[in-house]
Write an enzyme that holds these catalytic residues in place. Structure first.
Site, PDB file in Angstrom:
ATOM      1  N   GLU A 216      28.043  86.232  56.046  1.00  0.00           N
ATOM      2  CA  GLU A 216      28.641  84.902  55.858  1.00  0.00           C
ATOM      3  C   GLU A 216      30.161  84.934  56.057  1.00  0.00           C
ATOM      4  OE1 GLU A 216      25.116  83.464  52.790  1.00  0.00           O
ATOM      5  OE2 GLU A 216      27.150  83.726  52.014  1.00  0.00           O
TER       6      GLU A 216
ATOM      7  N   TYR B  27      22.738  77.926  57.429  1.00  0.00           N
ATOM      8  CA  TYR B  27      21.613  77.884  56.482  1.00  0.00           C
ATOM      9  C   TYR B  27      20.265  78.129  57.168  1.00  0.00           C
ATOM     10  CZ  TYR B  27      24.403  76.289  52.496  1.00  0.00           C
ATOM     11  OH  TYR B  27      25.293  76.222  51.441  1.00  0.00           O
TER      12      TYR B  27
HETATM   13  P1  CMP Z   1      23.397  77.291  48.176  1.00  0.00           P
HETATM   14  O1  CMP Z   1      23.590  78.306  47.094  1.00  0.00           O
HETATM   15  O2  CMP Z   1      24.528  76.966  49.045  1.00  0.00           O
HETATM   16  O3  CMP Z   1      22.149  77.750  49.087  1.00  0.00           O
HETATM   17  C1  CMP Z   1      21.199  76.876  49.630  1.00  0.00           C
HETATM   18  C2  CMP Z   1      21.459  75.450  49.285  1.00  0.00           C
HETATM   19  O4  CMP Z   1      20.365  74.584  49.489  1.00  0.00           O
HETATM   20  C3  CMP Z   1      21.734  75.321  47.784  1.00  0.00           C
HETATM   21  O5  CMP Z   1      22.956  75.915  47.468  1.00  0.00           O
HETATM   22  C4  CMP Z   1      21.613  73.838  47.590  1.00  0.00           C
HETATM   23  O6  CMP Z   1      22.767  73.129  48.066  1.00  0.00           O
HETATM   24  C5  CMP Z   1      20.446  73.535  48.523  1.00  0.00           C
HETATM   25  N1  CMP Z   1      19.155  73.519  47.787  1.00  0.00           N
HETATM   26  C6  CMP Z   1      18.530  74.569  47.218  1.00  0.00           C
HETATM   27  N2  CMP Z   1      17.366  74.162  46.651  1.00  0.00           N
HETATM   28  C7  CMP Z   1      17.267  72.844  46.882  1.00  0.00           C
HETATM   29  C8  CMP Z   1      16.297  71.860  46.566  1.00  0.00           C
HETATM   30  N3  CMP Z   1      15.188  72.176  45.874  1.00  0.00           N
HETATM   31  N4  CMP Z   1      16.528  70.599  46.956  1.00  0.00           N
HETATM   32  C9  CMP Z   1      17.642  70.282  47.660  1.00  0.00           C
HETATM   33  N5  CMP Z   1      18.613  71.183  48.004  1.00  0.00           N
HETATM   34  C10 CMP Z   1      18.415  72.445  47.607  1.00  0.00           C
END
Ligand code: CMP
Length: 139
Positions: A128, A51
């Site tokens: 990924e 990430y």
């Molecule tokens: P994902 O699609 O795996 O990509 C990034 C991840 O960050 C997302 O899913 C969530 O699990 C997390 N995420 C994205 N926005 C937020 C937020 N505003 N607060 C907390 N976690 C977040």
């Protein structure tokens, strides 16, 4: 083939709730084929690398803690226009905004613990998939 693959992870909340089978059934029911699959547990460091694009975001540290808090299932999926089709199946990042019948609307508990990941572009799907699987593991 452009648009043919996407990458997904069933996240720790969905795995620990025993929802992996139901989620995989929805994925296959929507016409995706599993090209590669493994259950694993990320270290905080590996979650941080995966990430890295979100490194400057306020939720980054919490996200890395959460993603390393329990097992996940990583998969490479194939279908025509896989990235867009899969994002439609999983729904919006925030389950409160996710359309009825989507995986996140059915199984996610919060914007962070949102049950499942889906690649956001063809380029990231390749990156990924390569993060988790060698070419030999994908057939
Ligand atoms: P994902 O699609 O795996 O990509 C990034 C991840 O960050 C997302 O899913 C969530 O699990 C997390 N995420 C994205 N926005 C937020 C937020 N505003 N607060 C907390 N976690 C977040």
């Amino acid at each position: 083939m452009t648009g043919h693959i996407t990458f997904t992870m069933i996240k720790p909340d969905a795995f620990s709730a025993g929802n992996s089978g139901a989620i995989i059934k929805m994925i296959e029911g929507a016409g995706f084929r599993i090209q590669a699959m493994k259950k694993t547990k990320l270290s905080k460091e590996v979650a941080g690398k995966f990430y890295e694009i979100h490194k400057e975001r306020p939720f980054y540290q919490d996200l890395c803690e959460y993603m390393s808090s329990g097992p996940i299932i990583a998969m490479v999926l194939t279908k025509e226009l896989a990235v867009d089709s899969f994002r439609e199946l999983i729904g919006a990042t925030d389950p409160a905004q996710a359309a009825p019948g989507t995986i996140r609307q059915l199984f996610a508990t919060s914007i962070e613990a949102n049950a499942i990941h889906g690649s956001d572009s063809d380029e990231n799907a390749q990156i990924e998939a390569g993060f988790f699987f060698s070419e030999l593991e994908r057939y």
